[in-house]
Design a protein around this motif. Structure first.
Motif, short mmCIF file in Angstrom:
data_model
loop_
_atom_site.label_atom_id
_atom_site.label_comp_id
_atom_site.label_asym_id
_atom_site.label_seq_id
_atom_site.Cartn_x
_atom_site.Cartn_y
_atom_site.Cartn_z
N PRO A 193 -4.75 8.66 -8.46
CA PRO A 193 -5.48 9.37 -7.42
C PRO A 193 -6.46 10.36 -8.05
N LEU A 194 -7.59 10.55 -7.36
CA LEU A 194 -8.66 11.37 -7.91
C LEU A 194 -8.19 12.78 -8.25
N VAL A 195 -7.34 13.35 -7.37
CA VAL A 195 -6.88 14.73 -7.57
C VAL A 195 -6.15 14.84 -8.91
N TRP A 196 -5.24 13.91 -9.13
CA TRP A 196 -4.44 13.93 -10.36
C TRP A 196 -5.32 13.66 -11.57
N PHE A 197 -6.29 12.78 -11.38
CA PHE A 197 -7.24 12.46 -12.45
C PHE A 197 -7.98 13.72 -12.89
N ILE A 198 -8.51 14.45 -11.88
CA ILE A 198 -9.26 15.68 -12.19
C ILE A 198 -8.33 16.73 -12.79
N ALA A 199 -7.15 16.87 -12.18
CA ALA A 199 -6.20 17.87 -12.65
C ALA A 199 -5.86 17.62 -14.13
N LYS A 200 -5.67 16.35 -14.47
CA LYS A 200 -5.31 16.01 -15.84
C LYS A 200 -6.43 16.40 -16.81
N ILE A 201 -7.67 16.06 -16.42
CA ILE A 201 -8.80 16.39 -17.29
C ILE A 201 -8.92 17.90 -17.45
N VAL A 202 -8.75 18.63 -16.33
CA VAL A 202 -8.85 20.09 -16.40
C VAL A 202 -7.79 20.64 -17.34
N PRO A 207 0.85 -1.19 0.00
CA PRO A 207 0.00 0.00 0.00
C PRO A 207 0.88 1.24 0.00
N PRO A 208 0.49 2.26 -0.74
CA PRO A 208 1.32 3.46 -0.79
C PRO A 208 1.47 4.07 0.61
N GLN A 209 2.63 4.67 0.85
CA GLN A 209 2.91 5.21 2.17
C GLN A 209 1.87 6.26 2.54
N ASN A 210 1.65 7.22 1.66
CA ASN A 210 0.55 8.13 1.88
C ASN A 210 0.10 8.68 0.53
N ARG A 211 -0.96 9.44 0.57
CA ARG A 211 -1.55 9.85 -0.71
C ARG A 211 -0.66 10.81 -1.47
N PHE A 212 0.09 11.61 -0.71
CA PHE A 212 0.92 12.59 -1.38
C PHE A 212 1.99 11.93 -2.24
N THR A 213 2.75 11.01 -1.61
CA THR A 213 3.82 10.35 -2.38
C THR A 213 3.22 9.53 -3.52
N ALA A 214 2.03 8.96 -3.27
CA ALA A 214 1.40 8.18 -4.33
C ALA A 214 1.08 9.09 -5.52
N SER A 215 0.56 10.28 -5.23
CA SER A 215 0.25 11.21 -6.32
C SER A 215 1.51 11.57 -7.08
N ILE A 216 2.57 11.88 -6.32
CA ILE A 216 3.82 12.27 -6.95
C ILE A 216 4.30 11.16 -7.88
N SER A 217 4.26 9.94 -7.36
CA SER A 217 4.80 8.84 -8.18
C SER A 217 3.94 8.65 -9.44
#
Lengths: 509, 407
Positions: free
Chosen positions: B224-233, B14-24
């Motif tokens: 991650p949802l944030v990156w997903f939305i950011a990409k679409i935007v 499991p990813p360490q936390n959401r931040f590092t997961a988003s970065i990766s």
């Protein structure tokens, strides 16, 4: 000065995950012909590659003493410089060049300006050809002479390098009787001229004929070295196969049903040379739930049989009849063979089995994309799901099905290949050397999978040259030699001695 | 058999936390889309060196129309290259079909739609001819298409008979010069263009959300949802800006519509269809594909038929743009199309390459052409620079693969 020209002391060679050689020691006397025997995969070729510098110094442990001094070869040129020359099973000649050019390849006979002196090249080549008893013009192209003569050219090439120790890896495997006899006589003749030879061979009668001593290797270990007077076929066979057959194979209770596949008079010719019969009137059958072995040495026609059957993937002028569940079927190309419920897992995973730059998922689905697509469009999610199920059920050791198959170990690659074929829903699986290049633990898993497939009612043909493997998992074994089925033994009557006899049985000519 | 047998390879915990997961995830996406970043870098570079002229609406519109035929060829070429072949004849085929279409549309006066249809059919026949030699006779594509390069250039000259054919019907010319705006008349900011852009963005969002849902239903990894939305935007904003630029000029070029339709069709074909899978399987390992039941000859044949049709289409677009079928048409197109595919990440050995990559590769070449022309750099240096970019792009790819331990 000792009487040994070569002493290999405690050679150990490890590949990632596999110990190919473990403390192997071989002493070769000056001027003798020394045979090295062992099953396929026992470590003979690896040992010779260590000796000839293909695996350079530092990649193995142990010492090599040649002519009383320890030698450290970085590559094959170093070993040739001291007079060790290896002739590989697959000949390393360039077909478009002449005999003379091949003999002096990378050792060109030069004139004053550094240019090639063709007169010298051809006349020196002619002298060498005379020494090996080959009556051919040195300017003849290699592709115009047969394999037997090519073998002699290889030896002439070795002689041009002032060879002291000649290593021949299965030199007669591709030769007919006449050429074999000539070659063996030549090796004896060279012995008279003081050239020591190491010959790797399966053919026990050959070994008895020319060898002064025999070293048997099994599972990467030296079993024993036998002197000439004590050599018997029984002793060599016992040394080669004598291992604990128990517990290396999962228990298998056969539950055999009706005949699923029957092949009658299956014949195939060489693809380039349609006069050569490679598969000769093969008759065999397999029943549901049965594991049938096809035992044969390399080049006996086992792969040629399987591939010609599997949608004519090999050979020319193919004839014979195939019956599935009693009805005759046609297998004109691979997709027709697959539609008719056949599957063939090749012996060479990397060249013929897998797309190594593609992931596990797509390798598993490729033979049955129709099952996960609608209107010609593949359902990615369904594909992922299917692949993941196989990853779990076949225990493919990878964190995800998105990993490239090129990065998996041999055992895991083989599980991907098997997954592919199981997914194609076959009734008959032909598995060609299913455990080649796989370590012992993974072999056990593959055997378990094969058992499971048989238990689910599939008919299975296992092609192998490892007799213990066939004896350990099969219900019935056919032996094949020179393209012909030379015998059929129920497992109760099969033993290594009987099988080796059948596998080396020669056709009366 | 159970899944909890200890694994010899590393497992994804499991990813360490959401931040590092988003970065990766972001890094992985950037790595995958390096070629896209290269395009942005080239655009930024040239918008400085041209004092912003590069990004003026008129220039953006020109960029698309001027490179349309190269992009059309690149789509077919990447499939040819993925299957392990090459096609050197596309420039000549484009010229030949352009000339033939001149005969149909101008000299014989056939209706524009019939001329176009017949021209595409001839492209298919040319492709079938070359596909026959490659797939069924077994002559390497390099040789067959090198011969084709000469044959069809020669035939183009024969058809033209030492003269240009000109003055095509308006409907035909629209293929290279037309704009969708012409339907509604002129506005300051073309409403049709903006409407199409809005529809495109909505379609993109729906498609992305559905695909994400599907993956989640099958328990596949998603970003991650944030990156997903950011990409679409980000993509949405990009499309909107691009559309605005077009809207303030003349609207959507017909060439762009043709391209968009092709990218959609061929994107699905290569990514999702059984046929597309077979192309990649053949390119990755021809023997293995054959032994898995892939009809390699048939696939090879149809790849070249397809290339023939696309080369014909490129020829039509080019002819329409110039309003002239001439003997020099299509000169060097094959090299630009091949460069586009390779800059876009296709592998020389086959098995690797995408439609999207080839389009971006083609756009990079286009921006280089356009930017250097605006700067007044001569054709001689343009050639040299393009050659260098091709070399560096492929070298970078090779280096990248070596570092990641690929084959």
């Amino acid at each position: 000065m000792t009487t040994n020209i070569l002493e290999m002391r405690s050679i150990t060679k490890t590949f990632p995950g596999v110990k190919a050689l473990s403390e192997v020691s071989v002493d070769v006397g000056r001027g003798e012909i020394h045979a090295i025997c062992g099953e396929n995969g026992a470590g003979k070729s690896t040992l010779m590659k260590v000796l000839s510098g293909v695996y350079g110094f530092g990649t193995y442990e142990g010492d090599i003493v040649f002519e009383d001094s320890t030698v450290q070869f970085r590559d094959i040129r170093d070993s040739e410089a001291v007079g060790i020359v290896i002739i590989h099973q697959e000949l390393a000649l360039s077909p478009q060049l002449s005999i003379a050019e091949n003999i002096f390849l990378n050792n060109e006979q030069r004139g004053p300006l550094g240019l090639i002196d063709w007169n010298k090249t051809n006349s020196e080549a002619a002298k060498l050809l005379a020494r090996v008893g080959l009556r051919e013009n040195p300017t003849t192209k290699i592709k115009q002479i047969g394999v037997g003569k090519q073998q002699l050219v290889e030896i002439a090439k070795a002689l041009s390098k002032r060879v002291k120790l000649l290593i021949l890896d299965e030199p007669t495997a591709a030769l007919n009787d006449e050429d074999s006899d000539h070659l063996l006589d030549l090796i004896l003749h060279l012995k008279g001229q003081g050239i020591t030879s190491i010959i790797i061979s399966h053919k026990l009668n050959e070994i008895k004929k020319i060898a002064d001593s025999v070293t048997v290797i099994r599972d990467g270990k030296t079993i024993e070295t036998i002197a000439k007077d004590e050599v018997t076929e029984e002793r060599i066979i016992k040394d080669m196969v004598g291992r604990d057959l128990e517990h290396r194979y999962p228990d298998h209770t056969p539950n055999i049903g009706e005949e699923v596949l029957r092949v009658e008079d299956w014949t195939a010719h060489h693809p380039q040379d349609p006069t050569r019969v490679m598969v000769d009137r093969v008759n065999l059958n397999v029943r549901a739930g049965e594991i049938v072995g096809l035992a044969g040495l390399m080049g006996a026609g086992r792969t040629e049989f399987a591939m010609s059957l599997f949608g004519r993937s090999y050979g020319s002028r193919i004839s014979g009849r195939v019956f599935k569940n009693g009805k005759e079927i046609k297998v004109r190309d691979v997709s027709e063979a697959i539609r008719n419920g056949l599957a063939y897992a090749t012996e060479d995973r990397k060249e013929y089995g897998l797309n190594l730059i593609e992931d596990i998922k797509r390798n598993i689905s490729v033979a049955a994309l129709g099952k996960i697509s609608k209107w010609g469009l593949v359902d990615d999610n369904e594909e992922f799901k299917v692949a993941n199920e196989y990853r779990k059920s076949m225990n493919i050791k990878s964190p995800t099905v998105l990993a490239k198959t090129g990065k998996l170990s041999g055992g895991n690659q083989q599980k991907v290949v098997l997954s592919k074929w199981i997914f194609s829903d076959p009734d008959v699986l032909i598995l060609d050397e299913p455990t080649r290049g796989i370590d012992v633990g993974a072999k056990y898993e593959i055997y378990t999978i094969i058992n499971r497939l048989a238990a689910s009612g599939k008919a299975i043909i296992v092609i192998s040259s490892e007799l213990p493997e066939l004896l350990g998992i099969c219900d019935r074994i056919y032996a094949i030699s020179e393209g012909r089925i030379t015998g059929e033994l129920p497992i109760a009557e099969a033993n290594p001695e009987a099988l080796i006899k059948l596998m080396t049985m020669e056709t009366p000519r | 058999m159970s899944d909890n047998v200890p694994s010899s390879t590393e497992t994804i915990g499991p990813p360490q936390n959401r931040f590092t997961a988003s970065i990766s995830h972001i890094l992985a996406d950037l790595g995958k889309n390096g070629i896209f970043l290269a395009l942005i870098a080239v655009v930024v570079l040239f918008s400085f060196t041209t004092n912003g002229i590069l990004l003026r609406p008129q220039n953006i519109s020109n960029l698309i129309v001027q490179n349309g035929y190269i992009l059309i060829l690149a789509i077919g070429m990447v499939m040819v290259i993925v299957a392990g072949h090459i096609d050197l004849s596309v420039g000549s085929v484009a010229a030949f079909v352009g000339a033939v279409s001149g005969v149909f549309a101008v000299q014989m006066g056939l209706p524009w739609w019939l001329s176009i249809f017949l021209s595409l059919l001839i492209g298919a026949l040319v492709g079938a001819w070359q596909g026959f030699w490659i797939a069924y006779v077994g002559i390497p594509a390099f040789i067959v298409t090198l011969a084709g390069m000469l044959i069809f250039r020669g035939l183009a000259l024969v058809v033209l008979g030492n003269a240009n054919i000109g003055s095509f019907p308006d409907e035909y010319r629209a293929l290279g010069n037309g704009f969708l705006t012409d339907l509604l008349g002129a506005y300051e900011v073309d409403p049709v263009t903006m409407g199409v852009a809005v529809i495109a963005i909505i379609a993109l969002v729906i498609q992305q959300v559905r695909s994400r849902r599907g993956r989640m239903q099958y328990a596949q990894e998603v970003e991650p949802l944030v990156w997903f939305i950011a990409k679409i935007v980000l993509i949405g904003v990009g499309v909107a800006l691009f559309a605005y630029a077009l809207a303030t000029f003349k609207g959507i070029p017909i060439t762009l519509i043709v391209l968009a339709v092709l990218v959609l069709i061929y994107g699905v074909l290569t990514n999702r269809s059984v046929f597309g899978r077979h192309i990649y399987a053949i390119g990755g390992n021809r023997h293995a594909a054959e032994l898995s039941g892939v009809k390699t000859r048939q696939v090879d044949f149809w790849i070249f038929v397809n290339m023939g049709v696309l080369a014909a289409l490129a020829g039509l677009v080019f002819t329409a743009r110039l309003n002239l079928a001439g003997p020099k048409a299509g000169d060097g197109f094959e090299l630009e199309a091949i460069s586009a595919a390779f800059i876009g990440g296709a592998a020389v050995q086959g098995g690797v390459g995408t439609i999207g990559g080839a389009i971006i590769g083609g756009l990079i070449i286009g921006v280089l052409n356009n930017g250097m022309s605006i700067m007044g750099i001569g054709i001689e240096w343009q050639q040299a620079v393009k050659g260098l970019v091709l070399l560096l792009a492929v070298a970078f790819d090779v280096f990248n693969k070596r570092r990641s331990g690929g084959r």
